[in-house]
Enzyme design. Sequence first.
Site, PDB file in Angstrom:
ATOM      1  N   THR A  54       0.903  -1.240  -0.118  1.00  0.00           N
ATOM      2  CA  THR A  54       0.022  -0.097  -0.145  1.00  0.00           C
ATOM      3  C   THR A  54       0.720   1.282   0.000  1.00  0.00           C
ATOM      4  O   THR A  54       0.156   2.362  -0.507  1.00  0.00           O
ATOM      5  CB  THR A  54      -0.861   0.012   1.132  1.00  0.00           C
ATOM      6  OG1 THR A  54      -1.814  -1.353   1.091  1.00  0.00           O
ATOM      7  CG2 THR A  54      -1.822   1.211   1.230  1.00  0.00           C
ATOM      8  N   TYR A 141       6.576 -13.251   2.233  1.00  0.00           N
ATOM      9  CA  TYR A 141       5.182 -12.710   2.004  1.00  0.00           C
ATOM     10  C   TYR A 141       4.977 -13.804   0.393  1.00  0.00           C
ATOM     11  O   TYR A 141       5.640 -13.611  -0.397  1.00  0.00           O
ATOM     12  CB  TYR A 141       5.072 -11.211   1.259  1.00  0.00           C
ATOM     13  CG  TYR A 141       4.025 -10.579   1.028  1.00  0.00           C
ATOM     14  CD1 TYR A 141       2.722 -11.352   1.050  1.00  0.00           C
ATOM     15  CD2 TYR A 141       3.607  -9.358   0.869  1.00  0.00           C
ATOM     16  CE1 TYR A 141       1.557 -10.894   0.762  1.00  0.00           C
ATOM     17  CE2 TYR A 141       2.429  -8.739   0.478  1.00  0.00           C
ATOM     18  CZ  TYR A 141       1.259  -9.489   0.568  1.00  0.00           C
ATOM     19  OH  TYR A 141       0.131  -9.050   0.296  1.00  0.00           O
ATOM     20  N   LYS A 167       3.402 -14.103   5.744  1.00  0.00           N
ATOM     21  CA  LYS A 167       1.924 -13.665   5.528  1.00  0.00           C
ATOM     22  C   LYS A 167       1.316 -14.025   3.877  1.00  0.00           C
ATOM     23  O   LYS A 167       2.249 -14.229   2.837  1.00  0.00           O
ATOM     24  CB  LYS A 167       2.432 -12.067   4.896  1.00  0.00           C
ATOM     25  CG  LYS A 167       1.301 -10.861   4.812  1.00  0.00           C
ATOM     26  CD  LYS A 167       1.716  -9.882   4.484  1.00  0.00           C
ATOM     27  CE  LYS A 167       0.322  -8.630   4.478  1.00  0.00           C
ATOM     28  NZ  LYS A 167       0.751  -7.355   4.261  1.00  0.00           N
TER      29      LYS A 167
END
Length: 305
Positions: A54, A141, A167
């Site tokens: 983000t 991730y 994640k």
Amino acid sequence: MHWSELKARVGRGLISFPVTHFDAKLGFDEGRYREHCGWLSGYEISGVFAAGGTGEFFSLKPAEVIAVVSAAVGEMGGRLPVIGGCGYGTAMAVELAQGLERAGADGILLFPPYLATGEAEGMVAHIEAVCRAVSIGVITYNRDNAVIGARELERLAERCANLVGFKDGVGDIEKMARIRARLGERLVYMCGLPTAETYALPYMDMGVSTYSSAIFNFMPEWALNFFRLARARDREGVLRQLESFVMPYVGIRNRGRGYAVSIIKAGLDAIGHYGGPVRPPLTELRAAERADLKALIEAQTVLAG
């Protein structure tokens, strides 16, 4: 912060995923970024992903990643753990990870290597190299071209004590359940799918304790309330919020490719905070989409009131 403390803290609550603020010339606007981080840190969260997805990690130069994370560290002042975005090829990721550690980051969120696709063994070597390069905690991730399974993750966890988190950005429920069952409490588990609120209930049912919320940027009270509903397994409450806000929001997000970040900055603009522009190749929401988003936010505020 020792990696063991990072692991314990980030799993306790919602994680902030702040945007990175740019000025009119698309340079990093540290003042506005710090102001934003300071505002969000006043809420009950468990950590901050600085220069993450983000935060447009993919559009930042390595020196800018360090600058963004340094600003977040300075603004948090030790109150909350700061986890910096890290990625690209192995050599660059190692160098960037070491820079983040020097900048005061408490941990690293390791993104997939740029474009490269290889066997799982190559990804294991990549993740291990980054873990061994630093003493702070590393969260890997799993997404796109960087997907590993339970066996590879278990091997990494045995070799790298500072690998503290996993994640998931894939959405493969069977794979996630297999990983959670095989590694137990060795790692902290997070949902990293776009608009993670959509998947909160099924992931928490599998033992995934937290997620990073992009919506938290512009609706912090709403995001925290949703997180509490999901944690409490209040299915009716969660479904009401999905129907009244999340699904319409996702509908606007899906009108354009790359809107996952653009819509967050537009949301900040809609509430009177500075969101600012996104960098290419991302594009801005159109005027009608911004109007729809603003109306949706205002309707949700009325419902909450």
